[in-house]
Scaffold this motif. Structure first.
Motif, short mmCIF file in Angstrom:
data_model
loop_
_atom_site.label_atom_id
_atom_site.label_comp_id
_atom_site.label_asym_id
_atom_site.label_seq_id
_atom_site.Cartn_x
_atom_site.Cartn_y
_atom_site.Cartn_z
N ASN A 1 38.50 42.12 40.61
CA ASN A 1 39.89 42.57 40.61
C ASN A 1 40.50 42.65 42.01
O ASN A 1 41.72 42.57 42.17
CB ASN A 1 40.00 43.94 39.92
N ALA A 2 39.64 42.81 43.01
CA ALA A 2 40.14 42.93 44.39
C ALA A 2 40.31 41.56 45.06
O ALA A 2 40.77 41.49 46.20
CB ALA A 2 39.17 43.79 45.21
N GLY A 3 39.92 40.49 44.36
CA GLY A 3 40.09 39.15 44.94
C GLY A 3 38.98 38.75 45.88
O GLY A 3 39.13 37.80 46.66
N VAL A 4 37.84 39.45 45.82
CA VAL A 4 36.71 39.09 46.69
C VAL A 4 35.46 38.79 45.84
O VAL A 4 34.34 38.80 46.33
CB VAL A 4 36.41 40.21 47.73
N GLY A 5 35.71 38.51 44.54
CA GLY A 5 34.60 38.25 43.62
C GLY A 5 34.74 36.94 42.89
O GLY A 5 35.08 35.92 43.49
N ASN A 6 34.53 36.98 41.57
CA ASN A 6 34.39 35.74 40.80
C ASN A 6 35.64 35.31 40.04
O ASN A 6 35.54 34.54 39.08
CB ASN A 6 33.24 35.87 39.79
N ASP A 7 36.80 35.80 40.42
CA ASP A 7 38.02 35.38 39.74
C ASP A 7 38.59 34.14 40.42
O ASP A 7 39.13 34.23 41.52
CB ASP A 7 39.05 36.52 39.76
N PRO A 8 38.50 32.96 39.77
CA PRO A 8 38.99 31.74 40.42
C PRO A 8 40.51 31.74 40.59
O PRO A 8 41.05 31.00 41.40
CB PRO A 8 38.54 30.62 39.47
N ARG A 9 41.21 32.61 39.82
CA ARG A 9 42.69 32.62 39.89
C ARG A 9 43.24 33.74 40.76
O ARG A 9 44.43 33.79 41.01
CB ARG A 9 43.27 32.73 38.47
N ASP A 10 42.39 34.67 41.16
CA ASP A 10 42.82 35.80 42.00
C ASP A 10 44.10 36.43 41.44
O ASP A 10 45.11 36.57 42.12
CB ASP A 10 43.04 35.33 43.44
N ARG A 11 44.03 36.85 40.17
CA ARG A 11 45.25 37.30 39.49
C ARG A 11 45.64 38.72 39.89
O ARG A 11 44.81 39.52 40.29
CB ARG A 11 45.07 37.21 37.96
N LYS A 12 46.92 38.98 39.72
CA LYS A 12 47.48 40.32 39.96
C LYS A 12 48.28 40.69 38.72
O LYS A 12 49.05 39.88 38.21
CB LYS A 12 48.38 40.28 41.20
N PHE A 13 48.11 41.90 38.24
CA PHE A 13 48.76 42.31 37.01
C PHE A 13 50.20 42.76 37.27
O PHE A 13 50.47 43.48 38.23
CB PHE A 13 47.98 43.45 36.34
N ASN A 14 51.09 42.37 36.36
CA ASN A 14 52.44 42.93 36.31
C ASN A 14 52.33 44.17 35.42
O ASN A 14 52.31 44.07 34.19
CB ASN A 14 53.42 41.90 35.73
N ILE A 15 52.23 45.33 36.03
CA ILE A 15 51.86 46.53 35.29
C ILE A 15 52.94 46.96 34.30
O ILE A 15 52.63 47.37 33.17
CB ILE A 15 51.46 47.66 36.27
N LYS A 16 54.21 46.81 34.67
CA LYS A 16 55.28 47.16 33.72
C LYS A 16 55.22 46.26 32.49
O LYS A 16 55.39 46.71 31.36
CB LYS A 16 56.64 47.07 34.42
N ARG A 17 54.97 44.98 32.73
CA ARG A 17 54.84 44.03 31.60
C ARG A 17 53.62 44.38 30.74
O ARG A 17 53.67 44.32 29.52
CB ARG A 17 54.73 42.62 32.17
N GLN A 18 52.52 44.74 31.39
CA GLN A 18 51.31 45.13 30.66
C GLN A 18 51.58 46.35 29.78
O GLN A 18 51.15 46.42 28.63
CB GLN A 18 50.19 45.45 31.65
N ALA A 19 52.31 47.32 30.33
CA ALA A 19 52.65 48.53 29.56
C ALA A 19 53.48 48.16 28.33
O ALA A 19 53.27 48.69 27.23
CB ALA A 19 53.38 49.53 30.44
N GLU A 20 54.43 47.23 28.51
CA GLU A 20 55.27 46.80 27.39
C GLU A 20 54.43 46.09 26.32
O GLU A 20 54.64 46.29 25.13
CB GLU A 20 56.36 45.84 27.89
N MET A 21 53.47 45.28 26.77
CA MET A 21 52.65 44.51 25.83
C MET A 21 51.68 45.39 25.05
O MET A 21 51.48 45.21 23.86
CB MET A 21 51.87 43.43 26.59
N ARG B 1 41.47 47.46 29.24
CA ARG B 1 42.82 47.09 29.65
C ARG B 1 43.31 48.02 30.76
O ARG B 1 43.90 47.59 31.75
CB ARG B 1 43.74 47.17 28.42
N GLY B 2 43.04 49.33 30.58
CA GLY B 2 43.43 50.30 31.60
C GLY B 2 42.73 50.06 32.91
O GLY B 2 43.34 50.11 33.98
N ARG B 3 41.43 49.77 32.86
CA ARG B 3 40.64 49.58 34.09
C ARG B 3 41.20 48.42 34.92
O ARG B 3 41.28 48.50 36.14
CB ARG B 3 39.17 49.32 33.74
N GLN B 4 41.56 47.34 34.23
CA GLN B 4 42.08 46.19 34.96
C GLN B 4 43.41 46.51 35.63
O GLN B 4 43.68 46.08 36.75
CB GLN B 4 42.22 45.00 34.01
N ASN B 5 44.24 47.26 34.94
CA ASN B 5 45.56 47.61 35.50
C ASN B 5 45.46 48.57 36.67
O ASN B 5 46.12 48.38 37.69
CB ASN B 5 46.46 48.20 34.40
#
Length: 426
Positions: free
Chosen positions: A393-413, A350-354
């Motif tokens: 995670n950088a958007g140049v690989g295999n993520d079809p959604r090219d997601r970006k984390f909302n880090i404050k929300r992740q911390a809350e969750m 979880r930390g690595r992704q954030n």
């Protein structure tokens, strides 16, 4: 004529194809491992390619490998030198006719292979794919160019059509197989590090080696039955049991993916099978997928535009990088994770992704230097998973959604009460 097993990232006795095949051949079987000085030198980014955490784990691993081989009457020659400087001499001295090793495909490893094969024409090299759950000969794609661009397609096809191969083991050789071995394992100081104590707050308090890997499986699966809740806890941040923690042993080959798979199957038969037990296999399949991606795309996984050739306006700011690695950004959750990494050599998934999303998506900084930092410091660094995850995670690989984390929300969750941040943000 004798056989040499050249150990690389396959540092185990059980379920090791190269070792098993060597032991079937006539003549003596001898092992060799080289602590390659290039792996401990500084990179162009001015930090060491391998930092103290993984170096210590590797030394512990080689110590167990040497002991486990000796119990089978197989000697392990150990050198702190480049393989190019050592193998030819060992081959001559011990009348070697075949070198057995794990097959590699990333460029640093294949460059070493080419150098050695150019030097030595008197022996046969036998190389085996031994890092996979789904063996390359078994996957349901005609060739690598047909590898699906999306993980889910790969997973479903393989689960439907591929049977996981059984593990193998070796019998003890006769005592005559032993050789006079005057080599020894270097110390941490020989590799350029000072001795250190493991941080008391680490979530990875484990030692390197095949026995330690099997001990961890026994504990996490059968003694505590934590496997039964793996999917529910795997996004945790505190303590050693929120996830299996098998990644470091998998990374240097102290344990094989197949061994873990069959242990899960044993657990499912003897204890229970549920979504959580399957999820550990699911993660092993992700690991396989990144290996196939690196095999298909080669050096593209190390290049700034990745495997998609996506053009972004990447920047590099040294001050921003120093703030990121020292945990001094404007995001406390990122800071806590980066301080944990710097102090222990480990960080949750979880930390690595954030922290990756923060660096690549929010700061829009060159992801390659961050990936190289992870390569340096992580205990469980694996070239395919590390760079596969970073391009994802950088958007140049295999993520079809090219997601970006909302880090404050992740911390809350995932750290709603701030307990994790309190540990590291002192």
């Amino acid at each position: 004529m004798n056989n040499l097993v050249w150990f690389r990232n396959n540092l185990r006795v059980d379920d090791n194809i190269a070792l098993s095949e060597a032991c079937k051949s006539s003549g003596k079987t001898i092992g060799i491992y080289c602590f390659d000085p290039r792996c401990f030198a500084k990179t162009t980014y001015e930090f060491k390619k391998t930092e103290k955490f993984r170096a210590k784990f590797l030394l512990e691993t080689i110590s167990e490998l040497k002991e486990n081989l000796l119990q089978k009457n197989i000697s392990l020659l150990i050198y702190f030198d480049k393989p190019e400087n050592v193998l030819e001499k060992v081959i001559d001295e011990h009348d070697i006719s075949i070198v057995f090793t794990q097959k590699e495909w990333t460029n640093e490893e294949t460059d070493v292979n080419k150098n050695i094969k150019n030097q030595i024409s008197t022996v046969t090299f036998k190389e085996y794919y031994d890092q996979f759950l789904f063996h390359p000969e078994d996957i349901p794609f005609e060739n690598l160019k047909d590898l699906p661009q999306v993980f889910t397609v790969f997973r479903k096809e393989c689960e439907k059509k591929v049977a996981i191969r059984k593990t193998n083991s070796i019998s003890s050789k006769s005592k005559e197989n032993n050789i006079d071995n005057k080599t020894s394992i270097p110390h941490l100081t020989d590799l350029g590090f000072e001795e250190f104590d493991v941080d008391q707050n680490t979530t990875f308090p484990f030692k390197g080696g095949e026995n330690q890997a099997l001990k961890r499986i026994e504990n996490y699966f059968f003694e505590t039955q934590n496997l039964s809740k793996y999917k529910q806890t795997r996004n945790g941040l505190i303590g050693s049991n929120y996830s299996s923690k098998l990644s470091a042993w998998l990374a240097n080959g102290s344990v094989s993916a197949k061994t873990i798979y069959w242990k899960v199957k044993q657990y499912e038969e003897q204890v229970e099978a549920n979504e959580d037990t399957y999820w550990l296999i699911f993660e092993l399949i992700w690991r396989d997928y990144f290996k196939y991606v690196s095999m298909k795309f080669g050096n593209k996984i190390f290049q700034i535009d990745g495997i998609l050739n996506n053009k972004y306006d990447w920047k590099f700011n040294k001050k921003a990088f120093d703030q990121w690695i020292s945990g001094n950004t404007n995001e406390p959750f990122v800071n806590a994770n980066m301080i944990e990494l710097a102090k222990t050599g480990f960080m949750s998934n979880r930390g690595r992704q954030n922290v990756a999303s923060f660096w690549a998506k929010e700061q829009q900084q060159d992801w390659r230097i961050a990936a190289a930092y992870f390569e340096s410091i992580l205990i469980d660094y694996d070239v395919h998973s590390n760079y596969g995850n970073w391009i994802y995670n950088a958007g140049v690989g295999n993520d079809p959604r090219d997601r970006k984390f909302n880090i404050k929300r992740q911390a809350e969750m995932y750290d709603g009460k701030g307990e994790y941040q309190k540990i590291w943000l002192k």
